[in-house]
Design an enzyme around this catalytic site. Structure first.
Site, mmCIF file in Angstrom:
data_model
loop_
_atom_site.group_PDB
_atom_site.id
_atom_site.type_symbol
_atom_site.label_atom_id
_atom_site.label_comp_id
_atom_site.label_asym_id
_atom_site.label_seq_id
_atom_site.Cartn_x
_atom_site.Cartn_y
_atom_site.Cartn_z
ATOM 1 N N LYS A 181 0.908 -1.516 0.129
ATOM 2 C CA LYS A 181 0.160 -0.144 -0.290
ATOM 3 C C LYS A 181 0.752 1.369 -0.418
ATOM 4 O O LYS A 181 0.573 2.656 -0.128
ATOM 5 C CB LYS A 181 -1.093 0.095 1.598
ATOM 6 C CG LYS A 181 -2.091 -1.481 0.953
ATOM 7 C CD LYS A 181 -2.933 -0.476 2.302
ATOM 8 C CE LYS A 181 -4.021 -1.317 2.390
ATOM 9 N NZ LYS A 181 -4.998 -1.447 2.960
ATOM 10 N N GLY A 234 -3.798 0.732 18.175
ATOM 11 C CA GLY A 234 -3.026 -0.081 17.249
ATOM 12 C C GLY A 234 -2.337 1.318 16.734
ATOM 13 O O GLY A 234 -2.743 2.258 16.699
HETATM 14 P P1 NAP Z 1 -0.261 -3.210 10.017
HETATM 15 O O1 NAP Z 1 -0.070 -1.693 9.636
HETATM 16 O O2 NAP Z 1 1.199 -4.328 10.194
HETATM 17 O O3 NAP Z 1 -0.248 -2.635 12.340
HETATM 18 C C1 NAP Z 1 -1.295 -3.416 12.987
HETATM 19 C C2 NAP Z 1 -1.399 -2.834 14.877
HETATM 20 O O4 NAP Z 1 -1.142 -4.378 15.238
HETATM 21 C C3 NAP Z 1 0.179 -2.286 15.146
HETATM 22 O O5 NAP Z 1 -0.641 -0.796 15.298
HETATM 23 C C4 NAP Z 1 1.420 -3.621 15.883
HETATM 24 O O6 NAP Z 1 1.596 -2.784 16.956
HETATM 25 C C5 NAP Z 1 -0.780 -4.096 16.297
HETATM 26 N N1 NAP Z 1 0.287 -5.451 16.710
HETATM 27 C C6 NAP Z 1 0.304 -6.767 16.196
HETATM 28 N N2 NAP Z 1 0.044 -8.105 16.773
HETATM 29 C C7 NAP Z 1 0.485 -7.411 17.815
HETATM 30 C C8 NAP Z 1 0.195 -8.095 19.386
HETATM 31 N N3 NAP Z 1 0.688 -9.266 19.195
HETATM 32 N N4 NAP Z 1 0.088 -7.734 20.465
HETATM 33 C C9 NAP Z 1 -0.746 -6.273 20.356
HETATM 34 N N5 NAP Z 1 -0.502 -5.024 18.990
HETATM 35 C C10 NAP Z 1 -0.170 -6.172 17.701
HETATM 36 O O7 NAP Z 1 -1.826 -3.573 10.532
HETATM 37 P P2 NAP Z 1 -2.849 -3.234 9.081
HETATM 38 O O8 NAP Z 1 -2.487 -3.427 8.342
HETATM 39 O O9 NAP Z 1 -3.132 -1.869 10.399
HETATM 40 O O10 NAP Z 1 -4.003 -4.320 9.942
HETATM 41 C C11 NAP Z 1 -4.896 -4.293 11.070
HETATM 42 C C12 NAP Z 1 -5.656 -4.909 10.990
HETATM 43 O O11 NAP Z 1 -6.517 -4.655 9.924
HETATM 44 C C13 NAP Z 1 -5.807 -6.083 10.406
HETATM 45 O O12 NAP Z 1 -6.222 -7.412 11.243
HETATM 46 C C14 NAP Z 1 -6.064 -6.643 8.781
HETATM 47 O O13 NAP Z 1 -6.747 -7.338 8.602
HETATM 48 C C15 NAP Z 1 -7.266 -4.644 9.333
HETATM 49 N N6 NAP Z 1 -8.037 -4.216 8.873
HETATM 50 C C16 NAP Z 1 -8.951 -4.610 8.004
HETATM 51 C C17 NAP Z 1 -9.416 -3.500 6.428
HETATM 52 C C18 NAP Z 1 -11.795 -3.669 6.664
HETATM 53 O O14 NAP Z 1 -12.059 -3.422 5.502
HETATM 54 N N7 NAP Z 1 -12.329 -4.226 7.773
HETATM 55 C C19 NAP Z 1 -8.832 -2.698 6.353
HETATM 56 C C20 NAP Z 1 -7.231 -2.882 6.210
HETATM 57 C C21 NAP Z 1 -6.911 -3.548 7.367
HETATM 58 P P3 NAP Z 1 2.719 -2.386 17.156
HETATM 59 O O15 NAP Z 1 2.797 -1.246 16.384
HETATM 60 O O16 NAP Z 1 3.185 -2.869 18.472
HETATM 61 O O17 NAP Z 1 3.427 -3.349 16.044
#
Ligand code: NAP
Length: 295
Positions: free
Chosen positions: A75, A136
């Site tokens: 992205k 997050g």
């Molecule tokens: P990302 O950029 O990798 O960010 C992940 C976030 O989750 C970070 O803040 C990370 O914290 C935290 N995290 C991950 N594992 C963790 C753990 N075990 N304990 C505590 N915090 C944890 O991912 P993203 O792209 O933002 O996606 C996040 C979520 O949104 C995913 O589940 C994705 O499927 C969902 N999503 C949904 C839609 C929809 O249309 N509904 C669209 C996009 C994304 P750290 O900074 O400490 O690593």
């Protein structure tokens, strides 16, 4: 037996680039939208291995794709290959939709608007003058936090495992949005607990609780929520996360990310096809799609 006439020489080509793409439900949504609108088009999952983004983009352009979605991990990286990026995508620092016109590639972000539309439809409220906690500080948290700040939220607390990422995000919000009041807190800290106890809306924008880790939750099992708080989880698999179950038991409105997924896809479809899907068709397909996600 019958001939399959759905794809022919005039079929509009669209798809999703990312890695992995095996579990994506976007083809189900986009191909259904082609079907209900009667537009001759197809949408394919396109797995792009590490190091192959440039080749993939040039290939899609060369064979005449009309556009494509972009998912993890491209992205941000996709921006380098675009001729133009719209203001929203620039602000959110992420492109999830690309339209190809001739040899020009234009990038958009439909996640933010998809989220706002779903949130308002599913909860009957918005963010103006609300106090919001976002769990997050990754890409999704950034998109949601910026959109929520632009909607006029009173206060935004970014709570994250890695405090430095939360601080970075709050600094960006306070810098680019006049009047915004964002602050950061480490997950589990006394400051985060206080913010969570006082806020109107809690949004999980982490991947904690997502399949297959369905027993995990960004808030502890016994966490005390007030009935009037709204809990929004961006996760849609499972349809009810641990966090949502906690919210439901506490009498709160609890919503998953399926609506956001639906509306970001609808907006991408409308960008590629230059047409607005009639409300009745949208309502019908939304019901079927959400039911499909429930399995
Ligand atoms: P990302 O950029 O990798 O960010 C992940 C976030 O989750 C970070 O803040 C990370 O914290 C935290 N995290 C991950 N594992 C963790 C753990 N075990 N304990 C505590 N915090 C944890 O991912 P993203 O792209 O933002 O996606 C996040 C979520 O949104 C995913 O589940 C994705 O499927 C969902 N999503 C949904 C839609 C929809 O249309 N509904 C669209 C996009 C994304 P750290 O900074 O400490 O690593």
């Amino acid at each position: 037996m019958h001939l399959d006439l759905r794809v022919n020489g005039s079929t509009k080509l669209t798809g999703l680039i990312g890695n992995p793409v095996e579990h994506t439900v976007s083809p189900v949504l986009q191909n259904s939208l082609f079907s209900v609108t009667g537009i001759n088009g197809v949408y394919l999952p396109l797995k792009v291995p590490e190091g192959s983004l440039r080749d993939a983009v040039n290939g899609l352009k060369a064979v005449g794709f009309a556009g494509f979605n972009v998912t993890i991990p491209y992205k941000g990286a996709i921006m380098e290959y675009l001729d133009e990026i719209n203001e929203e995508a620039k602000l959110l620092e992420a492109v999830n939709t690309v339209k190809i016109t001739g040899d020009r590639l234009v990038g958009y972000n439909t996640d933010g608007d998809g989220f706002l539309r779903a949130f308002s439809e599913q909860t009957g409220t918005g963010f103006t003058r609300k106090s919001v906690c976002i769990l997050g500080a990754g890409g999704t948290a950034r998109t949601l936090a910026i959109k929520i700040a632009l909607e006029g939220a009173n206060k935004i607390c970014i709570i994250n495992r890695t405090l430095s990422s939360a601080i970075k995000l709050t600094e960006k919000i306070n810098q680019i949005i006049s009047g915004a009041s964002a602050f950061a807190a480490a997950a589990g800290s006394a400051e985060s607990m206080l913010a969570l106890a006082r806020c109107d809306i809690i949004i999980n924008a982490t991947s904690v609780g997502m399949h297959p880790d369905t027993e995990a939750s960004p808030l502890e099992e016994g966490f005390s929520l007030r009935q009037e708080q709204i809990i929004y989880d961006v996760i849609y698999n499972p349809v009810e996360t641990k966090l949502m179950a906690l919210a439901r038991r506490s009498g709160c409105i609890a919503v998953n990310g399926a609506g956001m997924l639906f509306y970001q896809g609808v907006k991408a479809f409308e960008i590629w096809n230059g047409s607005i899907i009639p409300a009745k068709k949208l309502e019908d397909i939304s019901k079927i799609f959400l039911k499909y996600l429930q399995g």
